[in-house]
Design an enzyme around this catalytic site. Structure first.
Site, PDB file in Angstrom:
ATOM      1  N   CYS A  33       0.838  -1.208   0.000  1.00 39.78           N
ATOM      2  CA  CYS A  33       0.000   0.000   0.000  1.00 39.78           C
ATOM      3  C   CYS A  33       0.871   1.256   0.000  1.00 39.78           C
ATOM      4  CB  CYS A  33      -0.909  -0.041   1.237  1.00 39.78           C
ATOM      5  SG  CYS A  33      -1.768   1.488   1.592  1.00 39.78           S
ATOM      6  N   CYS A  36       0.099   3.877   2.606  1.00 37.52           N
ATOM      7  CA  CYS A  36       0.504   3.376   3.930  1.00 37.52           C
ATOM      8  C   CYS A  36       1.997   3.635   4.158  1.00 37.52           C
ATOM      9  CB  CYS A  36       0.258   1.872   4.039  1.00 37.52           C
ATOM     10  SG  CYS A  36      -1.457   1.369   3.878  1.00 37.52           S
TER      11      CYS A  36
END
Length: 113
Positions: A33, A36
């Site tokens: 991600c 993230c």
């Protein structure tokens, strides 16, 4: 990851998060991600600036699907704010440091849960 940010698993979740004597930011994330990964350094800065006032804990949703399910995680990054063992707030997506600090200060100043 610095020693200011802790990886949390089902094994240490109760001790590190639910029984924490200071508020906890639970960062639900995954290695694949991008947002993230971009949020990681911001959380490191928050951990340094609010040392002793908040604990930053990371939960890898790939490795800890039960914890992700427990918090009904649908999108990552997802920040859950935990105080006295209860979820008291959340932020979804990559957030600016100022936004996270404002949420930390709001949670820290709220009495009780």
């Amino acid at each position: 990851m610095s020693d200011l940010v802790l990886n949390v698993t089902e094994k240490n979740f109760k001790t590190e998060v639910l029984e924490s004597n200071i508020p906890v930011i639970l960062d639900f994330w995954a290695e694949w991600c991008g947002p993230c990964l971009a949020l990681g350094p911001t959380l490191e800065e928050v951990a340094k600036e609010r040392s002793g006032k908040v604990r930053i804990c990371k939960v890898n949703v790939e490795e800890e699907p039960n914890l992700a399910a427990q918090f009904n995680i649908r999108n990552i990054p997802f920040l859950a704010f935990i105080k006295n063992g209860q979820k008291v707030g959340e932020l979804v997506g990559n957030q600016a440091k100022a936004t996270i600090l404002k949420a930390v200060d709001a949670v820290s100043s709220t009495p009780g849960a």
